[in-house]
Write a protein that holds these residues in place. Sequence first.
Motif, mmCIF file in Angstrom:
data_model
loop_
_atom_site.group_PDB
_atom_site.id
_atom_site.type_symbol
_atom_site.label_atom_id
_atom_site.label_comp_id
_atom_site.label_asym_id
_atom_site.label_seq_id
_atom_site.Cartn_x
_atom_site.Cartn_y
_atom_site.Cartn_z
ATOM 1 N N SER A 243 0.822 -1.199 0.000
ATOM 2 C CA SER A 243 0.000 0.000 0.000
ATOM 3 C C SER A 243 0.864 1.261 0.000
ATOM 4 O O SER A 243 0.578 2.223 -0.721
ATOM 5 C CB SER A 243 -0.920 0.001 1.226
ATOM 6 N N LEU A 244 1.944 1.269 0.786
ATOM 7 C CA LEU A 244 2.858 2.415 0.808
ATOM 8 C C LEU A 244 3.511 2.619 -0.560
ATOM 9 O O LEU A 244 3.698 3.751 -1.015
ATOM 10 C CB LEU A 244 3.941 2.211 1.876
ATOM 11 N N CYS A 245 3.848 1.523 -1.223
ATOM 12 C CA CYS A 245 4.536 1.601 -2.518
ATOM 13 C C CYS A 245 3.601 2.033 -3.650
ATOM 14 O O CYS A 245 4.064 2.619 -4.643
ATOM 15 C CB CYS A 245 5.161 0.255 -2.874
ATOM 16 N N ASN A 246 2.314 1.761 -3.507
ATOM 17 C CA ASN A 246 1.397 1.994 -4.625
ATOM 18 C C ASN A 246 0.351 3.070 -4.357
ATOM 19 O O ASN A 246 -0.576 3.226 -5.141
ATOM 20 C CB ASN A 246 0.692 0.677 -4.986
ATOM 21 N N THR A 247 0.510 3.805 -3.267
ATOM 22 C CA THR A 247 -0.319 4.978 -3.022
ATOM 23 C C THR A 247 0.366 6.187 -3.640
ATOM 24 O O THR A 247 1.557 6.404 -3.427
ATOM 25 C CB THR A 247 -0.528 5.195 -1.508
ATOM 26 N N SER A 248 -0.379 6.972 -4.377
ATOM 27 C CA SER A 248 0.198 8.110 -5.099
ATOM 28 C C SER A 248 0.931 9.068 -4.164
ATOM 29 O O SER A 248 2.031 9.518 -4.463
ATOM 30 C CB SER A 248 -0.917 8.853 -5.841
#
Length: 520
Positions: A243-248
């Motif tokens: 989630s951290l890697c793929n949240t804008s």
Amino acid sequence: MFVSDFRKEFYELVQSQRVLLFVASDVDALCACKILQALFQCDHVQYTLVPVSGWQELETAYLEHKEQIKLLIKQDDDLEVPAYEDLFKDEEEDEEHSGNDSDGSEPSEKRIRLEEEIVEQTMRRRQRREWEARRRDILFDYEQYEYHGTSSAIVMFDLAWMLSKDLNDMLWWAIVGLTDQWLQDRITQMKYVTDVGILQRHVSRHNHRNEDEENTLSVDCTRISFEYDLCLALYHHWSLYDSLCNTSYTAARFKLWSVHGQKRLQEFLADMGLPLKQVKQKFQSMDISLKENLREMIEESANKFGMKDMRIQTFSIHFGFKHKFLASDVVFATMSLMESPEKDGSGTDHFIQALDSLSRNNLDKLYLGLELAKKQLQATQQTIASCLCTNLVISQGPFLYCSLMEGTPDVRLFSKPVSLSLLSRHLLKAFVYSTKNRRCKLLPLVMAAPLSVEQGTVTMVGIPPETDSSDRKNFFGRAFEKAAESTNSRTLHNHFDLSVIELKTEDRSKFLDALISLLS
């Protein structure tokens, strides 16, 4: 048609008719549709639902049903709106009347009356110029910019509330419609917070029984709650690391497309004291001791790393004890189902699947949408990293430009309008944090992606500048039209979102040249 009383001038008129309901391929529109369907079911109103993805489908559907369509128009003859000529009379006529009236008068009286008339005509001309200037400003703002007002789902929920037929399900659909506007940057922060405050009062009204032990709801009942939650995409149904890697927001702030950005993420996790083994497994499987204080830990560490907006006002829904979803989870899932790249179904099939996923009886479809949303978010961040690392974002003078080439991974996904718009907004945010050029940080972005190789077409979208003071007005719709007209470019302005067009690949160069000239 302007409606001042939504109940009397809209619902009571259609309540006794068979209704033809056109619904756009948009999450907010789907939510408004669900609320209307529930109202129609309560009042036994017959209706036909027709999904439309653009102006062409809307026109085709209208022509198919036009024999059965009856326009219900209320004429407001009693408003006594003055005509333009009544407001501003012809000056020559005034002079003629003044000349006729002054025959036989004394010279001094003539002079006084003439001076008064001159002053009056001067004031009238000044008022006329001011009126025309205000009219030009209003029309220019209306025609040149595209912007969004209150969510359609909230408007429909207000109608249900006025009819005393509002239910918890309807309230949830209104929340999802508002969240869709927020996630797609269609409304300002102030507008979002204001509407959240309004919906929060309805949430308290519908769900207050949960706090009373004597009137507790059944285990499998729907419960909506307001909360300040983390601004992390799908983290309840994913791993915290993914989630951290793929949240804008976090991907742009950490600059995760670079080695240095990956190191900063590791430092961020170390600062929170979270082991990699925990953050890389599913959130539901993390140690309870870590999950209890996770929000406070992340917010504290985020402030140290310059991320002060890690929490956001939002709502969550519980279906019993097992199923919990944030409003943003449902938006991402529904959006992914609607724009699924799978070829095993038509656009109508994807529309119906997305519509069904909003019902609590179809949680399997909602979970399917969540899995598709994860893939879409991963593809978005991978494409952003590729664009930034290969310098595909270039300055064209008045705007930035990026074009995805045929053969790019997941390029088929980004031929869809909402997916391409989402990619473009996230790419612009990432570019603003990556570039050192101050001027480029204030520029809008135009992005193109292949649509059909056989027909030689691309989908093109325009995104306004990424600034804190942005009023979310998009000027590209009008600019695209003028650029196409001046160059005779073969374009198709079919989408309801005017800043998304289809363009022949052969005409792209001259179209961009005209756009540069127009916006310079």
